[in-house]
Write an enzyme that holds these catalytic residues in place. Sequence first.
Site, PDB file in Angstrom:
ATOM      1  N   ASP A  69      29.099  33.767  43.147  1.00  0.00           N
ATOM      2  CA  ASP A  69      30.228  34.416  43.804  1.00  0.00           C
ATOM      3  C   ASP A  69      30.417  35.851  43.331  1.00  0.00           C
ATOM      4  OD1 ASP A  69      30.715  32.215  45.305  1.00  0.00           O
ATOM      5  OD2 ASP A  69      32.630  31.689  44.379  1.00  0.00           O
ATOM      6  N   GLY A  70      30.116  36.131  42.058  1.00  0.00           N
ATOM      7  CA  GLY A  70      30.244  37.498  41.571  1.00  0.00           C
ATOM      8  C   GLY A  70      29.324  38.448  42.308  1.00  0.00           C
ATOM      9  N   ARG A  74      30.137  41.664  44.973  1.00  0.00           N
ATOM     10  CA  ARG A  74      29.506  42.986  44.969  1.00  0.00           C
ATOM     11  C   ARG A  74      29.043  43.364  46.373  1.00  0.00           C
ATOM     12  NH1 ARG A  74      24.812  42.231  40.845  1.00  0.00           N
ATOM     13  NH2 ARG A  74      24.214  44.268  41.708  1.00  0.00           N
ATOM     14  N   ASN A 176      38.904  38.910  46.903  1.00  0.00           N
ATOM     15  CA  ASN A 176      39.595  37.865  46.136  1.00  0.00           C
ATOM     16  C   ASN A 176      41.012  38.261  45.753  1.00  0.00           C
ATOM     17  OD1 ASN A 176      37.740  35.804  46.128  1.00  0.00           O
ATOM     18  ND2 ASN A 176      37.067  36.093  44.023  1.00  0.00           N
ATOM     19  N   ASP A 177      41.145  39.335  44.966  1.00  0.00           N
ATOM     20  CA  ASP A 177      42.469  39.622  44.426  1.00  0.00           C
ATOM     21  C   ASP A 177      42.576  41.038  43.880  1.00  0.00           C
ATOM     22  OD1 ASP A 177      41.150  39.436  41.837  1.00  0.00           O
ATOM     23  OD2 ASP A 177      41.403  37.285  41.949  1.00  0.00           O
ATOM     24  N   HIS A 187      51.501  43.064  23.842  1.00  0.00           N
ATOM     25  CA  HIS A 187      52.459  43.772  24.696  1.00  0.00           C
ATOM     26  C   HIS A 187      52.267  43.354  26.145  1.00  0.00           C
ATOM     27  CE1 HIS A 187      55.236  46.723  26.089  1.00  0.00           C
ATOM     28  NE2 HIS A 187      55.242  47.427  24.965  1.00  0.00           N
ATOM     29  N   ASP A 206      51.653  38.374  31.246  1.00  0.00           N
ATOM     30  CA  ASP A 206      50.320  38.850  30.865  1.00  0.00           C
ATOM     31  C   ASP A 206      49.663  39.598  32.023  1.00  0.00           C
ATOM     32  OD1 ASP A 206      50.649  37.722  28.404  1.00  0.00           O
ATOM     33  OD2 ASP A 206      49.118  36.172  28.647  1.00  0.00           O
ATOM     34  N   ALA A 241      51.347  33.696  32.905  1.00  0.00           N
ATOM     35  CA  ALA A 241      52.109  33.547  31.660  1.00  0.00           C
ATOM     36  C   ALA A 241      53.367  34.405  31.659  1.00  0.00           C
ATOM     37  CB  ALA A 241      51.233  33.883  30.457  1.00  0.00           C
ATOM     38  N   GLN A 276      36.986  43.770  38.784  1.00  0.00           N
ATOM     39  CA  GLN A 276      36.438  45.036  38.315  1.00  0.00           C
ATOM     40  C   GLN A 276      37.573  46.004  38.002  1.00  0.00           C
ATOM     41  OE1 GLN A 276      33.054  45.837  37.992  1.00  0.00           O
ATOM     42  NE2 GLN A 276      32.605  43.699  38.475  1.00  0.00           N
TER      43      GLN A 276
END
Length: 358
Positions: A69-70, A74, A176-177, A187, A206, A241, A276
Amino acid sequence: MAVARVGLVVHEGRPEALAAARVVRDWCDTHDVRCTDIDVWRAGEPRHRAKEELDAAGDPDLIVTLGGDGTFLRGARLAAENDALVLGVDLGRVGFLTEVPVQDVGLALDAVHEDRVTAERRMLLAMRASCPLEVPEDMEALMRYGRGPLLPPPCVRPECKTGGGWGIALDATALNDVVLEKLTRDHQVSVGVYVAGRLLASYSADALMVATPTGSTAYSFAAGGPVISPRAEALVFTPVAPHMAFNRSVVAAPDEPIALRLLERSGLAAVSLDGQLRGVLRPGEWIGVYAAPRPLRAVRLGPTDFYGRLRERMRLTDAPAAAADGEAAPLWPLSTPAPPDLEHLSLPPVQADAYPLL
């Protein structure tokens, strides 16, 4: 469609991908089709913008990816730039995006060339921002992790050098996102989240992400988000989170944009597209994520059994009490034509792994 130019994206670290690449090149030689390797990570050289890659490859009309999938992501980055078809050859382990077993790559190319395929539309995400995105000079060394050079920050689209209160349009898409995440462990990021122009809530978390239905089985799923059919159109907002009671995902309509504004008390935040790193936000800056006007066109050789693949790839197991009932039969028989009141429904193929290559 008669294929004239192929762009080839290869997972260079897998011998079977290199072998499959030779099959693709031989097929292209036999059919007098130009074949160019694109998104190649050369030592000491930066990666290039999608338009630069496509111009160098002669504007391919088919992008073939050889990997998991990666690697498909691309290729999708490049295919989205010029509305090319993308064909994913499966060499991964938990993939949902790739279509063709590696041993059938030659047959799949024949099917595309002879127009015996369908183009499945997959929603893409586009972005605006309060300012151009930049990556600090020292970030590349910290973020490599053996994955090759970073992509350059997305440039501002020429027609939108200034956008006023609407921000500037960035030349970037995600299948995807889009993720806004903290840069240091100690932090969290503080972010105001706006849906359809209204403040939903201010989060300390997070990370916060906006995913497509395609991306719902990726990082969003790992963060507790819902699984959504890739045929649907929606934006899925999921906090990672969060330090607040409301930790649920929110599913917005495709015409409802989602904006993330880094609050003044927050630290810096990284902006990632499809995993990325593409820039860093400072307090007071924001990004807006919305459905791209044009979808990705992915090659499909037959009906896709998404839910069968979900059960297989995620290794879903049945509850012990339910398993006591024995092997589950299909709800409806798939060996006979559907009755009139079910003809409009999408049901899985009789053979989940069958596709008409021959």
